[in-house]
Design a protein around this motif. Structure first.
Motif, PDB file in Angstrom:
ATOM      1  N   ASN A 275       5.819   9.260  57.096  1.00  0.00           N
ATOM      2  CA  ASN A 275       4.523   8.840  57.645  1.00  0.00           C
ATOM      3  C   ASN A 275       4.688   7.979  58.893  1.00  0.00           C
ATOM      4  O   ASN A 275       3.760   7.266  59.285  1.00  0.00           O
ATOM      5  N   GLY A 276       5.855   8.014  59.504  1.00  0.00           N
ATOM      6  CA  GLY A 276       6.071   7.177  60.679  1.00  0.00           C
ATOM      7  C   GLY A 276       6.210   5.730  60.259  1.00  0.00           C
ATOM      8  O   GLY A 276       6.462   5.415  59.090  1.00  0.00           O
ATOM      9  N   LYS A 277       6.012   4.826  61.210  1.00  0.00           N
ATOM     10  CA  LYS A 277       6.183   3.405  60.903  1.00  0.00           C
ATOM     11  C   LYS A 277       4.879   2.628  61.041  1.00  0.00           C
ATOM     12  O   LYS A 277       4.639   1.665  60.318  1.00  0.00           O
ATOM     13  N   LEU A 278       4.054   3.033  61.982  1.00  0.00           N
ATOM     14  CA  LEU A 278       2.920   2.177  62.354  1.00  0.00           C
ATOM     15  C   LEU A 278       1.762   2.288  61.369  1.00  0.00           C
ATOM     16  O   LEU A 278       1.544   3.335  60.755  1.00  0.00           O
ATOM     17  N   ARG A 279       1.054   1.183  61.228  1.00  0.00           N
ATOM     18  CA  ARG A 279       0.017   1.079  60.191  1.00  0.00           C
ATOM     19  C   ARG A 279      -1.322   1.579  60.718  1.00  0.00           C
ATOM     20  O   ARG A 279      -1.737   1.229  61.830  1.00  0.00           O
ATOM     21  N   VAL A 280      -1.989   2.334  59.871  1.00  0.00           N
ATOM     22  CA  VAL A 280      -3.232   2.996  60.292  1.00  0.00           C
ATOM     23  C   VAL A 280      -4.305   1.988  60.702  1.00  0.00           C
ATOM     24  O   VAL A 280      -4.855   2.059  61.807  1.00  0.00           O
ATOM     25  N   LEU A 281      -4.598   1.042  59.807  1.00  0.00           N
ATOM     26  CA  LEU A 281      -5.788   0.201  60.018  1.00  0.00           C
ATOM     27  C   LEU A 281      -5.692  -0.721  61.223  1.00  0.00           C
ATOM     28  O   LEU A 281      -6.632  -0.847  61.989  1.00  0.00           O
ATOM     29  N   TYR A 282      -4.554  -1.404  61.361  1.00  0.00           N
ATOM     30  CA  TYR A 282      -4.511  -2.448  62.387  1.00  0.00           C
ATOM     31  C   TYR A 282      -3.508  -2.174  63.509  1.00  0.00           C
ATOM     32  O   TYR A 282      -3.292  -3.042  64.348  1.00  0.00           O
ATOM     33  N   GLU A 283      -2.899  -1.003  63.539  1.00  0.00           N
ATOM     34  CA  GLU A 283      -2.061  -0.641  64.692  1.00  0.00           C
ATOM     35  C   GLU A 283      -2.577   0.675  65.302  1.00  0.00           C
ATOM     36  O   GLU A 283      -2.952   0.726  66.467  1.00  0.00           O
ATOM     37  N   VAL A 284      -2.611   1.722  64.467  1.00  0.00           N
ATOM     38  CA  VAL A 284      -3.004   3.043  64.976  1.00  0.00           C
ATOM     39  C   VAL A 284      -4.483   3.077  65.399  1.00  0.00           C
ATOM     40  O   VAL A 284      -4.814   3.491  66.523  1.00  0.00           O
ATOM     41  N   PHE A 285      -5.392   2.651  64.531  1.00  0.00           N
ATOM     42  CA  PHE A 285      -6.825   2.765  64.843  1.00  0.00           C
ATOM     43  C   PHE A 285      -7.245   1.984  66.091  1.00  0.00           C
ATOM     44  O   PHE A 285      -7.891   2.540  66.975  1.00  0.00           O
ATOM     45  N   PRO A 286      -6.912   0.677  66.183  1.00  0.00           N
ATOM     46  CA  PRO A 286      -7.380  -0.032  67.377  1.00  0.00           C
ATOM     47  C   PRO A 286      -6.843   0.579  68.672  1.00  0.00           C
ATOM     48  O   PRO A 286      -7.577   0.736  69.652  1.00  0.00           O
ATOM     49  N   MET A 287      -5.560   0.979  68.664  1.00  0.00           N
ATOM     50  CA  MET A 287      -4.984   1.541  69.888  1.00  0.00           C
ATOM     51  C   MET A 287      -5.581   2.922  70.185  1.00  0.00           C
ATOM     52  O   MET A 287      -5.806   3.279  71.347  1.00  0.00           O
ATOM     53  N   ALA A 288      -5.846   3.702  69.134  1.00  0.00           N
ATOM     54  CA  ALA A 288      -6.462   5.025  69.325  1.00  0.00           C
ATOM     55  C   ALA A 288      -7.878   4.862  69.880  1.00  0.00           C
ATOM     56  O   ALA A 288      -8.305   5.589  70.780  1.00  0.00           O
ATOM     57  N   PHE A 289      -8.600   3.873  69.375  1.00  0.00           N
ATOM     58  CA  PHE A 289      -9.961   3.577  69.838  1.00  0.00           C
ATOM     59  C   PHE A 289      -9.940   3.251  71.341  1.00  0.00           C
ATOM     60  O   PHE A 289     -10.720   3.789  72.137  1.00  0.00           O
ATOM     61  N   LEU A 290      -9.014   2.379  71.739  1.00  0.00           N
ATOM     62  CA  LEU A 290      -8.919   1.986  73.148  1.00  0.00           C
ATOM     63  C   LEU A 290      -8.550   3.184  74.027  1.00  0.00           C
ATOM     64  O   LEU A 290      -9.124   3.389  75.098  1.00  0.00           O
ATOM     65  N   MET A 291      -7.582   3.980  73.547  1.00  0.00           N
ATOM     66  CA  MET A 291      -7.145   5.145  74.336  1.00  0.00           C
ATOM     67  C   MET A 291      -8.304   6.101  74.583  1.00  0.00           C
ATOM     68  O   MET A 291      -8.514   6.571  75.695  1.00  0.00           O
ATOM     69  N   GLU A 292      -9.062   6.396  73.526  1.00  0.00           N
ATOM     70  CA  GLU A 292     -10.190   7.324  73.704  1.00  0.00           C
ATOM     71  C   GLU A 292     -11.234   6.731  74.643  1.00  0.00           C
ATOM     72  O   GLU A 292     -11.788   7.420  75.485  1.00  0.00           O
ATOM     73  N   GLN A 293     -11.480   5.441  74.491  1.00  0.00           N
ATOM     74  CA  GLN A 293     -12.474   4.795  75.351  1.00  0.00           C
ATOM     75  C   GLN A 293     -12.036   4.786  76.818  1.00  0.00           C
ATOM     76  O   GLN A 293     -12.866   4.697  77.710  1.00  0.00           O
ATOM     77  N   ALA A 294     -10.718   4.866  77.032  1.00  0.00           N
ATOM     78  CA  ALA A 294     -10.192   4.862  78.408  1.00  0.00           C
ATOM     79  C   ALA A 294     -10.018   6.283  78.937  1.00  0.00           C
ATOM     80  O   ALA A 294      -9.513   6.473  80.046  1.00  0.00           O
ATOM     81  N   GLY A 295     -10.398   7.286  78.134  1.00  0.00           N
ATOM     82  CA  GLY A 295     -10.303   8.679  78.586  1.00  0.00           C
ATOM     83  C   GLY A 295      -9.042   9.394  78.146  1.00  0.00           C
ATOM     84  O   GLY A 295      -8.784  10.525  78.560  1.00  0.00           O
ATOM     85  N   GLY A 296      -8.245   8.747  77.296  1.00  0.00           N
ATOM     86  CA  GLY A 296      -7.040   9.387  76.780  1.00  0.00           C
ATOM     87  C   GLY A 296      -7.289   9.958  75.389  1.00  0.00           C
ATOM     88  O   GLY A 296      -8.435  10.123  74.962  1.00  0.00           O
ATOM     89  N   GLN A 297      -6.197  10.237  74.658  1.00  0.00           N
ATOM     90  CA  GLN A 297      -6.314  10.802  73.317  1.00  0.00           C
ATOM     91  C   GLN A 297      -5.306  10.136  72.392  1.00  0.00           C
ATOM     92  O   GLN A 297      -4.306   9.573  72.848  1.00  0.00           O
ATOM     93  N   ALA A 298      -5.561  10.260  71.093  1.00  0.00           N
ATOM     94  CA  ALA A 298      -4.609   9.793  70.078  1.00  0.00           C
ATOM     95  C   ALA A 298      -4.605  10.800  68.944  1.00  0.00           C
ATOM     96  O   ALA A 298      -5.652  11.132  68.385  1.00  0.00           O
ATOM     97  N   PHE A 299      -3.397  11.262  68.593  1.00  0.00           N
ATOM     98  CA  PHE A 299      -3.223  12.391  67.672  1.00  0.00           C
ATOM     99  C   PHE A 299      -2.162  12.007  66.648  1.00  0.00           C
ATOM    100  O   PHE A 299      -1.210  11.283  66.969  1.00  0.00           O
ATOM    101  N   THR A 300      -2.322  12.498  65.412  1.00  0.00           N
ATOM    102  CA  THR A 300      -1.357  12.106  64.365  1.00  0.00           C
ATOM    103  C   THR A 300      -0.261  13.144  64.130  1.00  0.00           C
ATOM    104  O   THR A 300       0.639  12.935  63.329  1.00  0.00           O
ATOM    105  N   GLY A 301      -0.361  14.290  64.791  1.00  0.00           N
ATOM    106  CA  GLY A 301       0.534  15.406  64.465  1.00  0.00           C
ATOM    107  C   GLY A 301      -0.247  16.450  63.672  1.00  0.00           C
ATOM    108  O   GLY A 301       0.149  17.608  63.576  1.00  0.00           O
ATOM    109  N   LYS A 302      -1.388  15.994  63.129  1.00  0.00           N
ATOM    110  CA  LYS A 302      -2.246  16.921  62.362  1.00  0.00           C
ATOM    111  C   LYS A 302      -3.679  16.896  62.866  1.00  0.00           C
ATOM    112  O   LYS A 302      -4.365  17.898  62.887  1.00  0.00           O
TER     113      LYS A 302
END
Ligand code: AHM
Ligand code: MG
Length: 340
Positions: A275-302
């Motif tokens: 499952n990788g190393k990074l934690r969903v709630l407080y590492e993956v989600f906030p950074m994914a939220f920022l990336m999408e808001q900045a026009g980028g994307q965040a993907f889990t492999g699935k």
């Protein structure tokens, strides 16, 4: 004299003023979010000052060490956690807190409860603390839609339900990057004023970058699509120049650079950590939220990272995030594998 060229800018847009302006667009807003955020900002300022003084004050050391006064010293990450938990509880605006440092969620006592739930990593990048390399705080905010007793379900929600997310980077300068769902904005701490000033309004990530960021030491354990992707970064087949590799090992620093310069940050699954190393709630989600808001994307492999529904508060997930086109490429590799 041209006042615009004056050495001192007088239109200081502090983070509080900025958030107040944003919230005033919602007639039902009662200032709760602004109060919550100012407590997060206070935590960030405290941690920034502690990080800057760490060498001097001998704050660095094992938890349990004693200082000259015979008092027990706290490690910076323990200290940071205490500061954020206390600031968030005393804001009177939170009900459930999830911190990387605490095994269990904190349920705020009823007299101090409010409508927000905050998930956070008080000091991320722990391996970099003792050598003075950039580290950071990451946070995400959910709203409780009910007035019943709070439960763990109030934070086990997909990232797309977050109302705000951000990070603070303690680097050569201290910078707080925030999104409340209307773009991404960066504020730099002016130490003489003790205020975060808007320095990077409406950050947009370039559509494509020339940097990839991953711990290549794990390469022997990667799956096919990740291996192929990194191979392509180094030996592009389309005649484009090879990408540069940059890896700090502090998620906040690596994501911050990715946001500003473009490119991709990967913490993939591997044979040892499916499952990788990074934690969903407080590492993956906030950074994914920022990336999408900045026009980028965040993907889990699935799937889209923000569509994950965590079952446990410290759950992990693989993550690929950054420039839109770069993430598109890794998505195509995973899709191709699925179709094989
Ligand atoms: P931590 O929460 O224990 O500090 O770990 C998270 C950090 C991230 O900041 C960074 O992206 C990652 O771990 C680096 O991991 P590795 O050392 O395996 O490359
Ligand atoms: Mg962490």
């Amino acid at each position: 004299m041209d006042h615009e060229a004056d050495a001192y800018r007088t239109d200081l847009m502090t983070i509080t003023r900025f958030v107040l302006n944003e919230q005033s667009k919602y007639p039902e807003s009662r200032g709760d979010f602004t109060i919550l955020l100012s407590n997060i900002v206070l935590g960030c300022k405290f941690v920034c000052s502690a990080v800057n003084k760490a060498g001097l004050a001998k704050l660095i050391g094992l938890a349990g060490d004693t200082n000259i006064q015979g008092e027990e010293q706290k490690k910076l990450d323990v200290l940071s956690n205490d500061v954020f938990v206390k600031a968030l509880v005393s804001s009177g605006r939170t009900s459930v807190l999830v911190s990387e440092e605490d095994e269990e969620a904190t349920f705020v006592e009823s007299s101090k409860r409010g409508k927000y739930c905050v998930v956070f990593d008080p000091l991320d990048g722990s391996s970099n603390i003792d050598c003075g390399v950039s580290i950071g705080t990451i946070f995400g905010i959910y709203t409780m839609e009910h007035s019943d007793e709070p439960t763990i379900e109030d934070v086990l929600k997909p990232g797309n339900e977050m109302v705000a997310a951000g990070y603070c980077m303690y680097g050569s300068s201290c910078m707080l990057v925030l999104s409340t769902g209307t773009g991404v904005h960066g504020f730099t701490l002016d130490p003489s004023l003790g205020e975060f000033i808007l320095t990077h309004p409406d950050i947009k990530i370039p559509n494509k970058g020339n940097i990839y960021s991953v711990n290549e030491g794990n390469a022997q354990n990667w799956d096919g699509p990740t291996t192929k992707y990194v191979e392509r970064c180094k030996y592009p087949k389309d005649g484009s120049p090879a990408k540069s590799l940059r890896y700090v090992g502090s998620m906040v620093a690596d994501v911050h650079r990715t946001l500003l310069y473009g490119g991709i940050f990967l913490y993939p699954a591997d044979k040892k950590s499916p499952n990788g190393k990074l934690r969903v709630l407080y590492e993956v989600f906030p950074m994914a939220f920022l990336m999408e808001q900045a026009g980028g994307q965040a993907f889990t492999g699935k799937k889209r990272a923000l569509d994950l529904v965590p079952k446990k508060i410290h759950e992990r997930s693989p993550i690929f995030l950054g420039s839109y086109d770069d993430v598109e490429e890794i998505k195509a590799l995973y899709a191709a594998e699925e179709n094989n």
